[in-house]
Design an enzyme around this catalytic site. Structure first.
Site, PDB file in Angstrom:
ATOM      1  N   VAL A   1      -2.539  -9.472   9.203  1.00 13.05           N
ATOM      2  CA  VAL A   1      -1.196  -9.555   9.781  1.00 13.05           C
ATOM      3  C   VAL A   1      -0.153  -9.111   8.754  1.00 13.05           C
ATOM      4  O   VAL A   1       0.786  -8.382   9.092  1.00 13.05           O
ATOM      5  CB  VAL A   1      -0.897 -10.982  10.312  1.00 13.05           C
ATOM      6  CG1 VAL A   1       0.526 -11.075  10.858  1.00 13.05           C
ATOM      7  CG2 VAL A   1      -1.900 -11.369  11.392  1.00 13.05           C
ATOM      8  N   CYS A   2      -0.332  -9.515   7.501  1.00 15.09           N
ATOM      9  CA  CYS A   2       0.613  -9.103   6.449  1.00 15.09           C
ATOM     10  C   CYS A   2       0.581  -7.586   6.266  1.00 15.09           C
ATOM     11  O   CYS A   2       1.623  -6.955   6.104  1.00 15.09           O
ATOM     12  CB  CYS A   2       0.300  -9.804   5.127  1.00 15.09           C
ATOM     13  SG  CYS A   2       0.547 -11.591   5.191  1.00 15.09           S
ATOM     14  N   SER A   3      -0.598  -7.011   6.308  1.00 16.41           N
ATOM     15  CA  SER A   3      -0.722  -5.562   6.173  1.00 16.41           C
ATOM     16  C   SER A   3       0.011  -4.854   7.306  1.00 16.41           C
ATOM     17  O   SER A   3       0.744  -3.886   7.077  1.00 16.41           O
ATOM     18  CB  SER A   3      -2.198  -5.157   6.183  1.00 16.41           C
ATOM     19  OG  SER A   3      -2.855  -5.673   5.047  1.00 16.41           O
TER      20      SER A   3
END
Length: 167
Positions: free
Chosen positions: A54-56
């Site tokens: 999700v951060c990516s």
């Protein structure tokens, strides 16, 4: 609601609050201070960890939208508790061209100052702040950790700043 559920809900700093100043590493030999950016809007994107899916996706989206943010004269910073070497590798791998700041030691100090440190897992919430040219928070949002918050809220907040400046 259980006590544990209440404990896990972050309370971000509210609009109208002066943004806490900080100085964090963006490279092994360079630091960035929020106060250096007075006179222009700043976007702070707190995220839990480098390398998570999700951060990516979230940081990749912000890279794509960087020209839109720049149209408002805004400076974007990603902030997590990861160390600077992890940030540099993550930014290179994901082709990110905005600073990732290491809230590493003391761990989560800035996330705590902004009300978005996750004590239970030692990371930060997925939190967004738009700070105006005077250093005042104009918009804040905490997304569930597993959900990419997108950029609509950021863009609306930046547009509002532009309208306020025009009046």
């Amino acid at each position: 609601m259980t006590e544990a559920a209440v404990e896990h809900r972050a309370t971000p700093l509210a609009p109208g609050t002066e943004a806490p100043d900080f100085e964090l590493a963006c490279t092994p030999d360079q630091k960035v201070a929020l106060s250096e950016f007075r006179g222009r809007p700043v976007i702070l994107a707190f995220y839990p960890e480098d390398w998570s899916p999700v951060c990516s996706d979230q940081m990749g989206l912000y890279q794509e939208l960087l020209p839109e943010f720049q149209k408002f004269g805004a400076e974007l910073f990603g902030i997590s508790v990861d160390g600077i070497w992890s940030h540099l590798a993550f930014a290179k791998d994901r082709n990110l061209h905005f600073p990732l700041l290491a809230d590493f030691e003391p761990k989560g100090e800035i996330a705590r100052a902004y009300g978005v440190y996750r004590t239970q897992d030692g990371t930060s919430e997925r939190a967004l702040y738009v700070i105006d040219a005077d250093g005042v928070i104009q918009w804040s949002y905490v997304s569930p950790v597993g959900v990419n918050p997108g950029a609509d809220g950021i863009l609306r907040a930046l547009e509002s700043l532009g309208k306020a400046d025009a009046s």
